[in-house]
Write a protein that holds these residues in place. Structure first.
Motif, PDB file in Angstrom:
ATOM      1  N   THR A 142       1.129   5.458   0.431  1.00  0.00           N
ATOM      2  CA  THR A 142       0.347   6.566   1.198  1.00  0.00           C
ATOM      3  C   THR A 142       1.544   7.757   0.942  1.00  0.00           C
ATOM      4  N   PRO A 156      -2.167  -1.214   5.212  1.00  0.00           N
ATOM      5  CA  PRO A 156      -2.507   0.417   5.599  1.00  0.00           C
ATOM      6  C   PRO A 156      -1.884   0.689   7.115  1.00  0.00           C
ATOM      7  N   VAL A 178       0.748  -1.074  -0.168  1.00  0.00           N
ATOM      8  CA  VAL A 178       0.025   0.068   0.173  1.00  0.00           C
ATOM      9  C   VAL A 178       0.975   1.078  -0.216  1.00  0.00           C
ATOM     10  N   GLU A 211      -2.563   6.074  10.926  1.00  0.00           N
ATOM     11  CA  GLU A 211      -1.966   7.703  10.953  1.00  0.00           C
ATOM     12  C   GLU A 211      -1.352   8.251  12.122  1.00  0.00           C
ATOM     13  N   THR A 251       5.571   3.340   1.643  1.00  0.00           N
ATOM     14  CA  THR A 251       5.019   2.048   1.013  1.00  0.00           C
ATOM     15  C   THR A 251       5.137   1.059   2.085  1.00  0.00           C
TER      16      THR A 251
END
Length: 105
Positions: free
Chosen positions: A38, A83, A36, A86, A79
């Motif tokens: 971001t 996920p 993933v 945060e 990467t």
């Protein structure tokens, strides 16, 4: 024989008055797998040292496989195998001495 040089008083930063100490993004890569990616916005990065500090801290988050920080854009591309929370990214960026603004739009 001695060499004399003029030095500018330190401002407490490794950065030059122009805000950079070297060019290019700091990249940390561990290994790629199903992943993933971001992109985050980080406030306060001004040079390669800043990029390296953020990359080093974020790469320590479990599951992160690569980090690319770019001071000129304030963006950090992460990467990971899954996920990331945060809060974990925010804590790592904070530990490096910068401010996570959130995921890039």
């Amino acid at each position: 024989m001695t060499a004399e040089t003029d030095t500018t008083p330190s401002t407490g930063s490794c950065c030059s008055p122009t805000g950079s100490c070297h060019d290019g993004a700091a990249d940390v890569q561990i290994e790629q797998a199903d992943s993933v990616t971001t992109v985050y916005e980080v406030k306060g990065m001004t040079c390669g040292h800043c990029e390296g500090a953020v990359s080093e801290e974020v790469s320590g988050i479990a599951g992160v496989t690569s980090v690319a920080a770019v001071a000129s854009t304030g963006r950090v591309t992460v990467t990971s195998k899954a996920p990331l929370a945060e809060d974990a990214v925010r804590a790592a960026v904070d530990e490096a001495g910068y401010e996570l603004l959130g995921p890039a739009a």
